[in-house]
Design a protein around this motif. Structure first.
Motif, PDB file in Angstrom:
ATOM      1  N   ILE A 212      42.896  34.746  39.583  1.00 26.56           N
ATOM      2  CA  ILE A 212      44.261  34.218  39.472  1.00 26.56           C
ATOM      3  C   ILE A 212      45.022  35.172  38.568  1.00 26.56           C
ATOM      4  O   ILE A 212      44.453  35.697  37.603  1.00 26.56           O
ATOM      5  CB  ILE A 212      44.233  32.804  38.852  1.00 26.56           C
ATOM      6  N   ARG A 213      46.280  35.423  38.874  1.00 24.80           N
ATOM      7  CA  ARG A 213      47.043  36.316  38.023  1.00 24.80           C
ATOM      8  C   ARG A 213      48.353  35.684  37.575  1.00 24.80           C
ATOM      9  O   ARG A 213      48.838  34.725  38.186  1.00 24.80           O
ATOM     10  CB  ARG A 213      47.317  37.645  38.727  1.00 24.80           C
ATOM     11  N   GLN A 214      48.936  36.237  36.526  1.00 25.43           N
ATOM     12  CA  GLN A 214      50.162  35.692  35.940  1.00 25.43           C
ATOM     13  C   GLN A 214      51.016  36.848  35.422  1.00 25.43           C
ATOM     14  O   GLN A 214      50.731  37.404  34.353  1.00 25.43           O
ATOM     15  CB  GLN A 214      49.818  34.727  34.807  1.00 25.43           C
ATOM     16  N   PRO A 215      52.060  37.216  36.153  1.00 26.13           N
ATOM     17  CA  PRO A 215      52.978  38.240  35.625  1.00 26.13           C
ATOM     18  C   PRO A 215      53.569  37.761  34.309  1.00 26.13           C
ATOM     19  O   PRO A 215      53.757  36.550  34.114  1.00 26.13           O
ATOM     20  CB  PRO A 215      54.046  38.342  36.717  1.00 26.13           C
ATOM     21  N   PRO A 216      53.869  38.673  33.400  1.00 19.71           N
ATOM     22  CA  PRO A 216      54.397  38.269  32.089  1.00 19.71           C
ATOM     23  C   PRO A 216      55.598  37.342  32.216  1.00 19.71           C
ATOM     24  O   PRO A 216      56.566  37.650  32.916  1.00 19.71           O
ATOM     25  CB  PRO A 216      54.777  39.606  31.456  1.00 19.71           C
TER      26      PRO A 216
END
Lengths: 121, 108
Positions: A37-41
């Motif tokens: 899972i990813r989360q851009p700033p």
């Protein structure tokens, strides 16, 4: 207590391949599904895909053409490769365990601390 | 993809307040919704799954309700440790799993 730890380069050049590994400790990688899972700033979370310890996978359609997730049960590790990266792929990348052993697309009960990957030349 | 929205985007509250966050899905997701708490620089923490089931170890002041397209997360008495961002996540229609945009709870 299950623990997950991401590792890999924090800086990747545009058009290159992002590679990360998640090491699972305190429990076996077997019998569970595992996700990236990813989360851009400053933004929300985006599910990338999952892998079963047997090697079966499924990916977010928006990333499917560029993503490969693999597993190494002998090391209790699973890995993420994302090809042809651009600045839009800059994000904190998390590995996580899927809570439901029977259904790979449910919710996540254990998470790694996350690793920031910046795409820049 | 199922789109998730949350309201409000930011909520200012005081310790002891009752806090309610709403999450809406673009189509029915039955009860297949989870809630997470995220603090700055930390990974999300699972609070609620299946719309209203409390994850082991989570304080009972947290509760979830709803079904179909509208869901709520309630904190019955806000504690200092609860100032954080909260995300909902649907897992009815997948792939892909999708998350809401988040609700930040800060100090009034």
């Amino acid at each position: 207590q299950v623990q997950l730890q991401e590792s890999g380069p924090g800086l990747v050049k545009p058009s290159e391949t992002l590679s990360l590994t998640c090491t699972v400790s305190g429990g076996s990688i077997s019998s569970y599904y595992w996700s990236w899972i990813r989360q851009p700033p400053g933004k929300t979370l985006e599910w990338i895909g999952y892998i079963y310890y047997s090697g079966s996978t499924n990916y977010n359609p928006s990333l499917r053409s560029r993503v490969t997730i693999s597993v190494d049960t002998s090391k209790d590790q699973f890995s993420l490769k994302l090809s042809s990266v651009t600045a839009a792929d800059t994000a904190i990348y998390y590995c996580a365990r899927v809570s439901d052993v029977y259904n790979p697309t449910t919710y996540f009960d254990y998470w790694g601390q996350g690793t920031l990957v910046t795409v820049s030349s | 993809d199922i789109q998730m929205t949350q309201s409000p985007s930011t909520l200012s509250a005081s310790v002891g307040d009752r806090v309610t966050i709403t999450c809406r899905a673009s189509q029915s997701i039955s009860i297949w919704l989870a809630w997470y708490q995220q603090k700055p620089g930390k990974a999300p923490k699972l609070l609620i799954y299946r719309a209203s089931s409390l994850q082991s170890g989570v304080p009972s002041r947290f509760s979830g309700s709803g079904s179909g397209t509208e869901f709520t997360l309630t904190i019955s008495s806000l504690q200092p440790d609860d100032f954080a961002t909260y995300y909902c996540q649907q897992y009815n229609s997948n792939p892909p799993i999708t998350f809401g945009p988040g609700t930040k709870v800060d100090i009034k």
